[in-house]
Design a protein around this motif. Sequence first.
Motif, PDB file in Angstrom:
ATOM      1  N   ARG A  49      44.468  43.241  36.216  1.00 16.65           N
ATOM      2  CA  ARG A  49      43.421  44.068  35.602  1.00 16.65           C
ATOM      3  C   ARG A  49      42.194  44.163  36.513  1.00 16.65           C
ATOM      4  O   ARG A  49      41.628  45.242  36.683  1.00 16.65           O
ATOM      5  CB  ARG A  49      43.003  43.479  34.248  1.00 16.65           C
ATOM      6  CG  ARG A  49      43.770  44.076  33.097  1.00 16.65           C
ATOM      7  CD  ARG A  49      43.286  43.530  31.750  1.00 16.65           C
ATOM      8  NE  ARG A  49      44.456  43.218  30.943  1.00 16.65           N
ATOM      9  CZ  ARG A  49      44.836  41.979  30.628  1.00 16.65           C
ATOM     10  NH1 ARG A  49      44.120  40.930  30.979  1.00 16.65           N
ATOM     11  NH2 ARG A  49      45.933  41.798  29.918  1.00 16.65           N
ATOM     12  N   ASN A  50      41.801  43.025  37.109  1.00 16.04           N
ATOM     13  CA  ASN A  50      40.634  43.034  38.014  1.00 16.04           C
ATOM     14  C   ASN A  50      40.838  44.003  39.183  1.00 16.04           C
ATOM     15  O   ASN A  50      39.876  44.446  39.802  1.00 16.04           O
ATOM     16  CB  ASN A  50      40.379  41.629  38.574  1.00 16.04           C
ATOM     17  CG  ASN A  50      39.851  40.682  37.514  1.00 16.04           C
ATOM     18  OD1 ASN A  50      39.359  41.132  36.474  1.00 16.04           O
ATOM     19  ND2 ASN A  50      39.973  39.383  37.757  1.00 16.04           N
ATOM     20  N   CYS A  51      42.094  44.304  39.502  1.00 17.57           N
ATOM     21  CA  CYS A  51      42.372  45.205  40.626  1.00 17.57           C
ATOM     22  C   CYS A  51      42.726  46.608  40.144  1.00 17.57           C
ATOM     23  O   CYS A  51      43.197  47.447  40.927  1.00 17.57           O
ATOM     24  CB  CYS A  51      43.524  44.661  41.463  1.00 17.57           C
ATOM     25  SG  CYS A  51      43.143  43.072  42.202  1.00 17.57           S
ATOM     26  N   ALA A  91      37.649  37.565  41.310  1.00 21.89           N
ATOM     27  CA  ALA A  91      38.754  38.487  41.033  1.00 21.89           C
ATOM     28  C   ALA A  91      40.074  37.745  40.888  1.00 21.89           C
ATOM     29  O   ALA A  91      41.020  38.238  40.277  1.00 21.89           O
ATOM     30  CB  ALA A  91      38.855  39.533  42.153  1.00 21.89           C
ATOM     31  N   LEU A  92      40.129  36.527  41.453  1.00 22.04           N
ATOM     32  CA  LEU A  92      41.351  35.715  41.357  1.00 22.04           C
ATOM     33  C   LEU A  92      41.349  34.853  40.095  1.00 22.04           C
ATOM     34  O   LEU A  92      42.109  33.899  39.977  1.00 22.04           O
ATOM     35  CB  LEU A  92      41.514  34.843  42.606  1.00 22.04           C
ATOM     36  CG  LEU A  92      41.976  35.601  43.854  1.00 22.04           C
ATOM     37  CD1 LEU A  92      41.693  34.786  45.120  1.00 22.04           C
ATOM     38  CD2 LEU A  92      43.460  35.950  43.783  1.00 22.04           C
ATOM     39  N   PRO A 132      42.379  35.978  48.760  1.00 20.30           N
ATOM     40  CA  PRO A 132      41.526  37.170  48.599  1.00 20.30           C
ATOM     41  C   PRO A 132      42.148  38.445  49.170  1.00 20.30           C
ATOM     42  O   PRO A 132      41.818  39.556  48.715  1.00 20.30           O
ATOM     43  CB  PRO A 132      40.238  36.808  49.354  1.00 20.30           C
ATOM     44  CG  PRO A 132      40.495  35.531  50.066  1.00 20.30           C
ATOM     45  CD  PRO A 132      41.610  34.862  49.346  1.00 20.30           C
ATOM     46  N   VAL A 133      43.065  38.307  50.112  1.00 17.60           N
ATOM     47  CA  VAL A 133      43.690  39.522  50.672  1.00 17.60           C
ATOM     48  C   VAL A 133      44.673  40.138  49.665  1.00 17.60           C
ATOM     49  O   VAL A 133      44.955  41.329  49.715  1.00 17.60           O
ATOM     50  CB  VAL A 133      44.352  39.232  52.042  1.00 17.60           C
ATOM     51  CG1 VAL A 133      44.801  40.521  52.714  1.00 17.60           C
ATOM     52  CG2 VAL A 133      43.385  38.489  52.963  1.00 17.60           C
ATOM     53  N   PHE A 176      47.488  27.261  38.752  1.00 18.96           N
ATOM     54  CA  PHE A 176      46.586  28.013  39.631  1.00 18.96           C
ATOM     55  C   PHE A 176      45.922  29.060  38.752  1.00 18.96           C
ATOM     56  O   PHE A 176      46.575  29.625  37.874  1.00 18.96           O
ATOM     57  CB  PHE A 176      47.347  28.730  40.765  1.00 18.96           C
ATOM     58  CG  PHE A 176      48.065  27.790  41.697  1.00 18.96           C
ATOM     59  CD1 PHE A 176      47.375  27.035  42.629  1.00 18.96           C
ATOM     60  CD2 PHE A 176      49.452  27.669  41.637  1.00 18.96           C
ATOM     61  CE1 PHE A 176      48.042  26.162  43.477  1.00 18.96           C
ATOM     62  CE2 PHE A 176      50.126  26.804  42.491  1.00 18.96           C
ATOM     63  CZ  PHE A 176      49.423  26.044  43.412  1.00 18.96           C
ATOM     64  N   PRO A 177      44.626  29.342  38.947  1.00 19.21           N
ATOM     65  CA  PRO A 177      43.952  30.299  38.062  1.00 19.21           C
ATOM     66  C   PRO A 177      44.552  31.706  38.167  1.00 19.21           C
ATOM     67  O   PRO A 177      44.508  32.472  37.206  1.00 19.21           O
ATOM     68  CB  PRO A 177      42.500  30.310  38.566  1.00 19.21           C
ATOM     69  CG  PRO A 177      42.361  29.161  39.504  1.00 19.21           C
ATOM     70  CD  PRO A 177      43.726  28.758  39.952  1.00 19.21           C
TER      71      PRO A 177
END
Length: 362
Positions: free
Chosen positions: A301-303, A142-143, A181-182, A258-259
């Motif tokens: 978008r992933n969130c 997701a990151l 991840p948080v 950073f990705p």
Amino acid sequence: MSDIEQLERETLAGVAAAETIAALEEVRVGALGKKGVISERMKTLGKMSPEERKTAGAALNVLKDKVAAAIETKKAALENAALDARLATEKLDVTLPIAPTPKGRIHPVTQTMEEIVAIFSAMGFDVAEGPDIEDDFHNFTALNFPPDHPAREMHDTFFFNEKDDGEGGKKRMLLRTHTSPVQIRTMMTRKPPIRIIIPGRTFRCDSDQTHTPMFHQVEGLVIDRETHMGHLKGTLEAFCKAFFEVDSVKTRFRPHFFPFTEPSAEMDIGYERVGNEIRIGEGAKWMEILGSGMVHPNVLRNCGLDPDEYQGFAFGMGIDRLAMLKYGIPDLRDFFAADARWLEHYGFDPLDQPNLATGLSR
Ligand code: DAH
């Protein structure tokens, strides 16, 4: 005077003279006990004529009740006096100060975390937390980590054994390698505006003077409709001034990758070395202290957030390293060696709560 009156006078005088519970008990046994004078008298009633018995019996019963009542009253008085005496000697002054040197020290990592929380909460940030054991989705996918990204390899990450995922596939959990991840967990459950910091434990397979397999990070995340790099810079500069307790800090943002952010930057702060001491703020040297950037549209978008509606910035830094810098602690491994002498030296007074009004550290 009849002998019963005589007996009454003597017994009551004995009761009056008793100065302790034990002495009073002696008087009671001597008068009303099995072989006491009054009990012995009672036994003689059987040998009397019915006429005599009537008067003598009544008189003895009255005597017995009187003596018993006198003993009860005296006993209560002696008990009260004993309690008063005890209360007088056991007085406790609750207004006295507590012991001047409390035992136990606050660990520099805890102290540093509390300082960071104090600074960011004054800027309106909440504290968020997440699990130490994560899945690949929250820690990497997701990151926006590409599937073959080197950070996923066994080299850096502690993986658990593979298990069935319950849907015919396999799944392996891991120890989170960062607090990022948080960000995902927060964006998936909370509506913007979001302003959080995330302090916590992180894990990587690494160990030397400046790396331990478990270490601490603090992550920051701001999501709103109009958020830009200027907000990121202003926030981080204000943080550095407050944290290092100096009037000005020189900062420099260097492009990085950073990705999960685009653009991404590492922030350096100015410092100089005076003898063994590192002075943060001015000086000609630069030291990298954190990674940061604007949250990547793919991550939004992933969130489930629309990147055309929301933007945000994020940053992440090592808490242990900040503690080493601020408090001049040379070796990171000592942080987790549980040496009481080290903690006595580098630890903090548990009664001093870091806050911006009275100063973060003393
Ligand atoms: N997660 C990164 C790391 O562990 C640190 C980081 C960099 C966090 C940039 C961020 C960020 O939120 O924007 O190295």
